[in-house]
Design an enzyme around this catalytic site. Structure first.
Site, PDB file in Angstrom:
ATOM      1  CB  ALA A   1      47.207  78.061  26.844  1.00 18.54           C
TER       2      ALA A   1
ATOM      3  CB  VAL B   1      51.523  79.849  25.211  1.00 17.77           C
ATOM      4  CG1 VAL B   1      51.787  78.657  25.513  1.00 17.77           C
ATOM      5  CG2 VAL B   1      50.270  79.712  24.179  1.00 17.77           C
ATOM      6  CE  LYS B   2      54.039  78.523  34.100  1.00 19.56           C
ATOM      7  NZ  LYS B   2      53.398  78.966  35.724  1.00 19.56           N
ATOM      8  CB  THR B   3      56.043  76.514  26.888  1.00 21.76           C
ATOM      9  OG1 THR B   3      55.875  75.128  26.631  1.00 21.76           O
ATOM     10  CG2 THR B   3      57.041  77.273  26.053  1.00 21.76           C
TER      11      THR B   3
END
Ligand code: R5P
Length: 293
Positions: free
Chosen positions: A170, A200-202
């Protein structure tokens, strides 16, 4: 009828069988195929990954550095642990002998000219399996106009991924009017993990990034963002892994550098060996000189 073989005798009764855990945060209850794919994205020795993102064209077209992926990216793409890209570029440009893991872009719809959060699922799980992908990436626009739609895109991909052993990445996409605060990223990352994303990529934030990684029960990879000076990009990567990121997913800060191969090597030293940014910059400059750039 084949002759029965002799029964083995080498049971090594005194050698205990270790209880098997899995090296990635929050991933031990996943099935074998999903773990195997994650184990190709993340290096089991360091527990981290250097992903090279070149999927920008799916909404921005041919941005600077990606005009000719065959000429400018493929010569050094093997230096990444994982290549993040679209299925179109994979099929048309990347040789099937490519030796690393791939993460395929699976959401899309609007171009940069329109409301970006109005994305749909843009690829079938069947095609992802056909292409031997190690994960699929989907944008999640928390707080944006089409928030619910993008979260629904993610949960549908997670359900399909669970059926076939395909991890879902995500990507917390920040809408044009959203503030990049730790509170926002804590919220966005947590929602993605709670609803089933396997990683998750943030974005990195200078204060409170460790609370984002701590509050997210699955691995986080740090997004690169727009091109900044090499020392700043290396420092950001260093701080992110120090503060709990399981690696980076960088695009422009690698392929828009003067010496992209040198840059990805320097980022790799930071991510996998915690090399300090000043030393990594020296390495970058040495390698750049060797390349004659
Ligand atoms: C993010 O939303 C997309 O996946 C981008 O195309 C890509 O990941 C961005 O990479 P970077 O910001 O490091 O150039």
């Amino acid at each position: 009828m084949p002759e029965a073989d002799m029964e083995g005798t080498c049971f090594q009764e005194k050698v205990a069988t270790p209880a098997s855990g899995f090296f990635l945060k929050g991933s031990n209850s996943l099935d074998w195929g999903m773990k195997n794919r994650l184990g190709r994205i993340f290096n089991p020795a360091s527990g981290r990954t250097v992903m090279l993102a070149i999927d920008h064209g799916y909404f921005q077209g041919s941005i600077s550095g990606l005009e000719r992926v065959d000429v400018s990216i493929m010569p050094f793409a093997h230096l990444a642990d994982t290549l993040m890209l679209t299925r179109g570029v994979l099929r048309s440009v990347v040789p099937p002998e490519y030796p690393r893991a791939t993460v395929l872009r699976a959401s899309g719809g609007p171009s940069v000219l329109k409301e970006l959060s109005n994305e749909r699922i843009a690829m079938d799980m069947e095609d992802a399996l056909r292409l031997n992908a190690c994960a699929l990436a989907v944008q999640v626009y928390v707080g944006a106009e089409f928030e619910t739609q993008t979260i629904h895109n993610m949960t549908r991909l997670v359900d399909a991924g669970m059926r076939y052993g395909m991890p879902i990445l995500a990507v917390t996409a920040v809408g044009r009017d959203m503030a990049r605060s730790p509170r926002y990223f804590r919220l966005a990352c947590r929602i993605c993990a709670e609803l089933g994303a396997q990683f998750v990529k943030t974005y990195y934030v200078p204060k409170g990034f460790d609370s984002i990684t701590a509050g997210c029960p699955v691995p986080i990879v740090m997004a690169g963002g727009k091109k900044i000076p090499e020392i700043d990009a290396l420092t950001m990567a260093y701080r992110a892994v120090q503060e709990g990121a399981s690696g980076v997913d960088m695009g422009r800060n690698i392929f828009q550098a003067d010496a992209p191969a040198a840059m990805i090597k320097a980022v790799g030293k930071v991510v996998h060996e915690m090399m300090e940014p000043t030393h990594a910059l020296e390495l970058y400059n040495d390698l750049k000189r060797e390349e004659g750039k």
